[in-house]
Design a protein around this motif. Structure first.
Motif, PDB file in Angstrom:
ATOM      1  N   VAL A  40      -9.687  16.624  26.802  1.00 26.59           N
ATOM      2  CA  VAL A  40      -9.456  16.587  25.355  1.00 26.59           C
ATOM      3  C   VAL A  40     -10.386  17.568  24.647  1.00 26.59           C
ATOM      4  N   ALA A  41     -11.626  17.656  25.089  1.00 24.13           N
ATOM      5  CA  ALA A  41     -12.575  18.588  24.472  1.00 24.13           C
ATOM      6  C   ALA A  41     -12.126  20.033  24.676  1.00 24.13           C
ATOM      7  N   ILE A  42     -11.665  20.358  25.877  1.00 27.32           N
ATOM      8  CA  ILE A  42     -11.188  21.724  26.149  1.00 27.32           C
ATOM      9  C   ILE A  42      -9.955  22.029  25.307  1.00 27.32           C
ATOM     10  N   ALA A  43      -9.031  21.066  25.205  1.00 26.68           N
ATOM     11  CA  ALA A  43      -7.833  21.276  24.393  1.00 26.68           C
ATOM     12  C   ALA A  43      -8.199  21.486  22.929  1.00 26.68           C
ATOM     13  N   ALA A  44      -9.187  20.758  22.438  1.00 27.10           N
ATOM     14  CA  ALA A  44      -9.607  20.926  21.040  1.00 27.10           C
ATOM     15  C   ALA A  44     -10.198  22.308  20.808  1.00 27.10           C
ATOM     16  N   VAL A  45     -10.974  22.800  21.755  1.00 30.76           N
ATOM     17  CA  VAL A  45     -11.560  24.139  21.604  1.00 30.76           C
ATOM     18  C   VAL A  45     -10.470  25.204  21.621  1.00 30.76           C
ATOM     19  N   VAL A  46      -9.514  25.063  22.520  1.00 30.33           N
ATOM     20  CA  VAL A  46      -8.418  26.046  22.606  1.00 30.33           C
ATOM     21  C   VAL A  46      -7.577  26.015  21.331  1.00 30.33           C
ATOM     22  N   LEU A  47      -7.242  24.827  20.850  1.00 33.74           N
ATOM     23  CA  LEU A  47      -6.442  24.733  19.620  1.00 33.74           C
ATOM     24  C   LEU A  47      -7.195  25.308  18.428  1.00 33.74           C
ATOM     25  N   ARG A  48      -8.488  25.057  18.340  1.00 36.41           N
ATOM     26  CA  ARG A  48      -9.267  25.606  17.234  1.00 36.41           C
ATOM     27  C   ARG A  48      -9.287  27.130  17.301  1.00 36.41           C
ATOM     28  N   SER A  49      -9.402  27.656  18.517  1.00 35.84           N
ATOM     29  CA  SER A  49      -9.388  29.105  18.683  1.00 35.84           C
ATOM     30  C   SER A  49      -8.040  29.691  18.281  1.00 35.84           C
ATOM     31  N   LEU A  50      -6.931  29.040  18.672  1.00 39.04           N
ATOM     32  CA  LEU A  50      -5.603  29.514  18.299  1.00 39.04           C
ATOM     33  C   LEU A  50      -5.378  29.437  16.794  1.00 39.04           C
ATOM     34  N   MET A  51      -5.852  28.393  16.174  1.00 41.26           N
ATOM     35  CA  MET A  51      -5.687  28.246  14.725  1.00 41.26           C
ATOM     36  C   MET A  51      -6.494  29.305  13.986  1.00 41.26           C
ATOM     37  N   ARG A  52      -7.677  29.626  14.481  1.00 39.09           N
ATOM     38  CA  ARG A  52      -8.501  30.655  13.854  1.00 39.09           C
ATOM     39  C   ARG A  52      -7.847  32.027  13.981  1.00 39.09           C
ATOM     40  N   GLU A  53      -7.258  32.300  15.137  1.00 37.76           N
ATOM     41  CA  GLU A  53      -6.589  33.584  15.347  1.00 37.76           C
ATOM     42  C   GLU A  53      -5.394  33.717  14.427  1.00 37.76           C
TER      43      GLU A  53
END
Length: 82
Positions: free
Chosen positions: A65-78
């Motif tokens: 869940v932590a890894i998924a949250a980091v990836v989603l945050r990165s995608l949203m920022r991009e």
């Protein structure tokens, strides 16, 4: 009459009395023997294995869940930058 060994000593003589070796020591009573069956040991071991597996599953899920949250945050920022 009791005369102190050191008459100039400020400490009083000891008030306790020594017991003689003639007196019998108190009898120690042993606890009743406890027998543990093999089935009880097996249940405890299996329970420990199951609880350890559950703890590992929770840890792996939390990391996922932590890894998924980091990836989603990165995608949203991009996407926000475009």
């Amino acid at each position: 009459m009791f005369l102190p060994k050191y008459p100039d000593s400020p400490t009083p003589p000891p008030a306790h009395t020594h017991t003689s070796a003639d007196q019998a020591a108190p009898v120690r009573r042993s606890l009743p023997a406890v027998s543990i069956s093999t089935g009880a040991v097996a249940v405890v071991v299996v329970g420990g294995v199951v609880l350890t597996a559950l703890l590992a599953a929770v840890a792996v899920s939390a990391i996922s869940v932590a890894i998924a949250a980091v990836v989603l945050r990165s995608l949203m920022r991009e996407q926000h930058r475009r």
